[in-house]
Motif scaffolding. Structure first.
Motif, PDB file in Angstrom:
ATOM      1  N   SER A  83     -44.131 -60.194 -24.446  1.00 56.60           N
ATOM      2  CA  SER A  83     -45.133 -60.624 -25.906  1.00 56.60           C
ATOM      3  C   SER A  83     -44.921 -62.595 -25.647  1.00 56.60           C
ATOM      4  N   GLY A  84     -46.532 -62.369 -25.395  1.00 57.08           N
ATOM      5  CA  GLY A  84     -47.116 -63.741 -25.114  1.00 57.08           C
ATOM      6  C   GLY A  84     -47.909 -63.473 -24.072  1.00 57.08           C
ATOM      7  N   HIS A 108     -36.055 -57.947 -28.738  1.00 59.60           N
ATOM      8  CA  HIS A 108     -37.229 -59.347 -29.300  1.00 59.60           C
ATOM      9  C   HIS A 108     -37.870 -58.848 -30.571  1.00 59.60           C
ATOM     10  N   THR A 109     -38.126 -59.158 -31.733  1.00 60.72           N
ATOM     11  CA  THR A 109     -39.140 -58.286 -32.407  1.00 60.72           C
ATOM     12  C   THR A 109     -40.989 -59.133 -32.197  1.00 60.72           C
ATOM     13  N   ILE A 110     -41.642 -57.195 -31.835  1.00 63.28           N
ATOM     14  CA  ILE A 110     -42.867 -57.790 -31.501  1.00 63.28           C
ATOM     15  C   ILE A 110     -43.563 -57.846 -32.620  1.00 63.28           C
ATOM     16  N   LYS A 115     -32.554 -64.960 -14.550  1.00 61.06           N
ATOM     17  CA  LYS A 115     -33.135 -65.986 -15.148  1.00 61.06           C
ATOM     18  C   LYS A 115     -33.138 -66.203 -16.405  1.00 61.06           C
ATOM     19  N   VAL A 116     -33.973 -65.532 -16.771  1.00 55.71           N
ATOM     20  CA  VAL A 116     -34.487 -65.718 -18.182  1.00 55.71           C
ATOM     21  C   VAL A 116     -34.133 -64.905 -18.659  1.00 55.71           C
ATOM     22  N   TYR A 117     -33.531 -64.970 -20.350  1.00 52.51           N
ATOM     23  CA  TYR A 117     -33.165 -63.623 -21.077  1.00 52.51           C
ATOM     24  C   TYR A 117     -34.399 -62.881 -21.135  1.00 52.51           C
ATOM     25  N   TYR A 118     -35.811 -63.430 -21.867  1.00 49.97           N
ATOM     26  CA  TYR A 118     -36.597 -63.356 -22.429  1.00 49.97           C
ATOM     27  C   TYR A 118     -38.079 -62.215 -21.570  1.00 49.97           C
ATOM     28  N   PHE A 119     -37.127 -62.688 -20.077  1.00 48.34           N
ATOM     29  CA  PHE A 119     -38.312 -61.579 -19.249  1.00 48.34           C
ATOM     30  C   PHE A 119     -37.611 -61.258 -18.751  1.00 48.34           C
ATOM     31  N   ASP A 120     -35.919 -60.491 -18.722  1.00 42.55           N
ATOM     32  CA  ASP A 120     -35.478 -59.566 -17.891  1.00 42.55           C
ATOM     33  C   ASP A 120     -35.696 -58.202 -18.589  1.00 42.55           C
ATOM     34  N   VAL A 121     -36.781 -57.278 -17.393  1.00 43.12           N
ATOM     35  CA  VAL A 121     -37.623 -56.556 -17.254  1.00 43.12           C
ATOM     36  C   VAL A 121     -37.307 -54.977 -17.605  1.00 43.12           C
TER      37      VAL A 121
END
Ligand code: PMP
Length: 388
Positions: free
Chosen positions: A74-75, A258-260, A234-240
């Motif tokens: 999401s980005g 996260h909320t898509i 290192k980044v939770y949001y990008f943890d595949v």
């Protein structure tokens, strides 16, 4: 002190209609725009998860992959670049960046933030990298990760030989990341056959979807490597590993990561559906034909492409040299003011030197090519006259 509601928000929203023929975003079709006005769904609702599954299938088709770890970040496109590097890189890993414009440098900036020991292999100005240059750099640097943009939208350069680079990476126990943000749909890309470990693309370019969801896929080999990391990404949001659980990639129960944005998801689903209905090969062929016509037209106008070597030209984002003595901004302003047409200037190494003309998705038609050529010519002539 009380902050009053802003007066500007009392006015109605106004959005002009523009023809977007810069390097992206491109225009969304009516089908995509209408899809996005559907009701919002919860991010864990079964109907939303079902649409995510459908999007996943569409991404597998456009990447030509069977990878389970296929999903969206999401980005915008940058988030795909971040996710690819964040998951693969551990501290002090040697990361080699292929440079044929600005995007390799952008990836280097990110890689450094994830703790990489960054090295470069740089193409000569206005050229794609040769296999010899890449082989030499592999022997010198022995990288753990190699990054290259298949299409560098800052220079209009197409990096060919991805398949050979894939072989090279396997020989050197290196992971291959290919940025296909600007190239997918405009040139062939076979993720599995070419042994690409991570690929991500832009939803808002040749796909004709909204920006904000970035299709990405990880090979089994890359996923095994990520599972064996000594430290978490290192980044939770990008943890595949986590995002993939939300996307139902690993056969485990779905988790909330996260909320898509469900509305973006509808738009992307419809863009993918349209793309799949047209067929990958036909889409690529259409983008190629449009670019060939544009290049011929550019020559006929007495202008020059930035990339001299024809096979190195990216069909989706076409870089045209700004004629001597002409201010590119005045040309772009003219096209926008008179025709609501976006033609872009350069970026990174091409700033001030080129116009970038995007032939992407909805705007990759012969009619639009003729239109952009005619407006470009009119704008240049008008600027010349005003200078006299
Ligand atoms: N990589 C390439 C090759 C691009 O052309 C772009 C966008 N122009 C990006 C990455 C970043 O995409 P976004 O602007 O959607 O973050």
């Amino acid at each position: 002190m009380e902050v009053p509601p802003p007066l500007v928000l009392k006015r109605s929203l106004f959005v002009p209609s523009k023809t977007l023929m810069g390097p992206g975003p491109s225009n969304c079709s009516q089908r995509v725009l209408e899809a996005m006005s559907n009701p919002v769904l919860g991010h864990m609702h079964p109907e939303c998860l079902q649409i995510m599954d459908e999007v996943k299938e569409g991404i597998k088709y456009i990447f030509q992959t069977l990878n389970d770890a296929t999903m969206c970040i999401s980005g915008a496109g940058h988030s795909g670049m971040e996710a690819a590097l964040c998951n693969l890189i551990e501290d002090n890993d040697v990361v080699l960046l292929g440079i044929s414009g600005m995007w390799g440098h952008r990836a280097a900036d990110m890689a450094r933030r994830y703790g990489a020991d960054v090295r470069y292999v740089e193409a000569s100005f206005g050229r794609a990298l040769t296999l010899e240059e890449i082989r030499f750099a592999f022997d010198t640097h022995k990288p753990r990760v190699f990054f290259v943009a298949q299409g560098d939208s800052s220079t209009g350069i197409l990096q060919r030989h991805i398949s050979e680079i894939g072989d090279l990476c396997r020989q050197h126990d290196c992971y291959l990341v290919v940025d296909v943000v600007a190239s997918l749909g405009g040139t062939h890309f076979l993720m599995d056959e070419w042994k690409v470990d991570v690929a991500y693309t832009g939803s808002q370019k040749a796909l004709g979807g909204p920006a904000g969801l970035t299709p990405i896929s990880f090979s089994k080999r890359a996923l095994t490597h990520i599972k064996q990391r000594k430290t978490k990404p290192k980044v939770y949001y990008f943890d595949v590993l986590l995002i993939g659980q939300y996307w139902g990639c690993y056969g485990t129960p779905r988790i909330y990561h996260h909320t898509i944005s469900s509305t973006l998801l509808y738009g992307l689903r419809e863009a993918l559906a349209h793309f799949c209905a047209m067929g990958l090969k036909n889409v690529v062929q259409r983008h190629l034909e449009c670019s060939v016509r544009l290049q011929l037209g550019i020559e006929e106008l007495g202008l020059e492409m930035f990339v001299q070597h024809e096979p190195d030209r990216l069909p989706t984002v076409n870089a045209v040299k700004v004629p001597f003595g002409i201010d590119w901004r005045k040309v772009a302003d003219y096209a926008m003011r008179k025709y609501n047409l976006e033609i872009s200037g350069g970026l990174g190494p091409t700033v001030e030197h080129v116009f970038r003309i995007g032939l992407l998705g909805e705007n990759a038609t012969l009619e639009k090519v003729d239109m952009v050529l005619s407006i470009l010519n009119e704008a240049i002539q008008s600027i010349k006259l005003r200078a006299i």
